[in-house]
Design a protein around this motif. Structure first.
Motif: not given
Length: 410
Positions: A145-148, A294-298, A337-341, A356-359
Motif C-alpha cells: 500500500g505504501h509502495a503504491f 474497491d470499497r475504499v476506491v468507491a 493506492p487502494s486502486r492499485d491494490m 497492468y498493461g491492458t488495464v
C-alpha cells in the motif's frame, strides 16, 4: 504456464524495511520520469506556435499522438514484461525519453515535434506494467500500500517538475537548451537505475511448448480485466478535464487571473499527492481490517465527484471554488493506492505485466478522448456543464470499481 525463479532474487521473510525502501525509491524515480514525459512538449506549446507558425489544433494533435501510441504500446508492453522481465523494458523506455529530448532540441518544424511525440509515447508505454511487476514481486505484501502511494506521489511530482524545469531553463537560455538539459536528466536517471539494477530484477513467465494456443491471451476473457479498464478510462476522463480546462473555466466563470487559475491547478496536484500519501496508510489500514480495496476506491471517488459537482454549480464564488477544487484532488488521491491494490487482487498469477498493461491503457485512452469531447463543450461556453459531466463520469467510475470488487474473488 510456469514461473521460473531467478536465483538472484533473495526473498527473506520478513523483508527488511531498507530493502523495500530501495526498490520503492528506484521505481518511484523511474515513474517520475514517465510523468515528466507527459509534459515534455505541452509547457512550450506557446513557443512552438510562435516559432513554427502552428495552430492550437496542431499542438493539440501532438498530445493525441503521444497518448494513442502510449495506450496501444502499453497493452502490448505487458506481454514483453512478462516474457523478458521488467528491468530491460524499463531501461529501453527511459532511453526513448532521452532520444525524444535530443530530437526536441534539434526540431526545426512540426515533423520534428511529431517525432518527439512518437518517441515519448513509446517510452511511456511500458511504465505501468514494468513498475507494478517490480513492486508486486520485490516489495513485501504488508508494504505494498505504501509502495503504491509513493508510486503515485512521484508521478505527481514529475508532472509538477516538467513545466518549471522546461519553462525555467527556456527563460534563462532558450528552449533547445531546455531539451538538452532534459536529455541530461534522463541520462542521470538511467545511470542510477543501471547502477542499482539488481534491485529491479524480476521473475519471468516461461511458456512450455505444450501450452495451448492463445494461452497468453486467456486473461482477456476475464470480465474483471475489462471492468478494471473501464474504471481507469472513466476516472482518467475526469482528471484530463481538470488538467486541461480547469484554469480556463475558473477564468471564464469567476474572472480570476491566469496566474491564480494556474496556481489552483498546481494546488490540485499537490493535494492529490498529499491524498495519495494518506491513501497509502488508508490502504494498509484497510488490509488489516479486511476492508476491500474497491470499497475504499468507491468512497474516495464518490467524495471527489460530489466536490466537483459543487464546483460546477458556481455557488461558492471564485475563492470557494478554487479551494474546493483543490480539496477534490485530495479526495481522489486517497483512493490511488487502494486502486492499485484493487488491480493486484484482480490479476491472475503470472499475468501481472499483461493485465497492468491492458488495464492502464485505459488511462491513456481517457487522456486521448477526454479533451476532444469536453473541448466541444468548452467551445460552446458550457463551462459549468463541463465540470458537471466530468463529475458524473467520475461517479460512473465508482460503479466500475464496485464491479471489479464483485468479480475479483475477494
Amino acid at each position: 504456464m510456469s514461473t521460473a525463479t531467478i536465483d538472484a532474487l533473495p526473498q527473506p521473510d520478513p523483508v527488511p524495511l531498507k530493502d523495500d525502501a530501495v526498490v520503492i525509491g528506484l521505481v518511484g524515480l523511474a515513474h517520475g520520469t514517465s510523468h515528466f514525459s507527459h509534459l515534455l512538449l505541452a509547457p512550450l506549446f506557446p513557443v512552438f506556435i510562435r516559432d513554427f507558425g502552428l495552430s492550437y489544433a496542431d499542438v493539440g494533435l501532438l498530445m493525441s499522438i503521444f497518448f494513442v501510441i502510449s495506450g496501444v504500446g502499453q497493452a502490448l508492453a505487458g506481454f514483453v514484461v512478462d516474457r523478458m522481465g521488467a528491468r530491460p523494458v524499463l531501461f529501453a523506455a527511459i532511453t526513448c525519453f532521452f532520444l525524444a529530448s535530443l530530437a526536441a532540441s534539434l526540431a526545426t518544424g512540426y515533423s520534428g515535434l511529431v517525432l518527439v511525440a512518437v518517441l515519448a509515447g513509446l517510452g511511456n508505454a511500458p511504465f505501468h506494467p514494468a513498475d507494478f511487476t517490480i513492486l508486486n514481486q520485490r516489495v513485501s505484501a504488508q508494504r505494498l500500500g505504501h509502495a503504491f502511494s509513493v508510486h503515485g506521489i512521484t508521478g505527481n511530482l514529475g508532472w509538477a517538475l516538467a513545466p518549471a524545469f522546461l519553462v525555467g531553463i527556456t527563460a534563462l537560455a532558450d528552449w533547445r537548451a531546455a531539451y538538452h538539459a532534459a536529455a541530461v536528466l534522463y541520462a542521470i536517471v538511467l545511470g542510477i537505475l543501471f547502477w542499482q539494477r539488481d534491485w529491479l530484477q524480476t521473475r519471468v513467465v516461461e511458456r512450455h511448448e505444450d501450452a495451448p494456443a492463445g494461452a497468453d491471451l486467456a486473461f482477456l476473457r476475464l470480465p474483471v480485466v475489462w471492468w478494471c479498464f473501464a474504471f481507469f478510462f472513466l476516472s482518467t476522463v475526469t482528471l484530463a478535464v481538470v488538467q486541461s480546462f480547469a484554469p480556463s473555466i475558473l477564468k471564464a466563470v469567476h474572472g480570476v487571473s491566469v496566474e491564480a487559475a494556474t496556481l489552483t491547478l498546481s494546488a490540485y496536484m499537490l493535494c492529490t499527492a498529499a491524498g495519495t500519501l494518506t491513501g497509502g496508510f488508508v490502504a494498509a489500514w484497510g488490509q488489516h481490517r479486511r476492508w476491500s480495496s474497491d470499497r475504499v476506491v468507491a468512497l474516495a471517488m464518490t467524495g471527489g465527484a460530489v466536490l466537483l459537482l459543487v464546483c460546477a454549480t458556481g455557488w461558492l464564488g471564485a475563492s470557494g471554488t478554487m479551494a474546493v477544487l483543490s480539496i477534490t484532488g485530495f479526495a481522489i488521491g486517497v483512493g490511488g493506492p487502494s486502486r492499485d491494490m484493487m488491480i493486484k487482487q484482480a490479476t491472475p498469477k503470472g499475468a501481472t505485466g499483461r493485465v497492468y498493461g491492458t488495464v492502464y491503457s485505459g488511462l491513456d485512452t481517457g487522456f486521448a478522448v477526454s479533451p476532444l469531447f469536453f473541448g466541444l463543450l468548452m467551445d460552446r461556453g458550457w463551462y459549468g456543464a463541463t465540470l458537471g459531466i466530468a463529475a458524473l463520469v467520475l461517479l460512473l467510475s465508482v460503479y466500475a470499481a464496485i464491479g471489479v470488487g464483485r468479480r475479483s474473488g475477494r
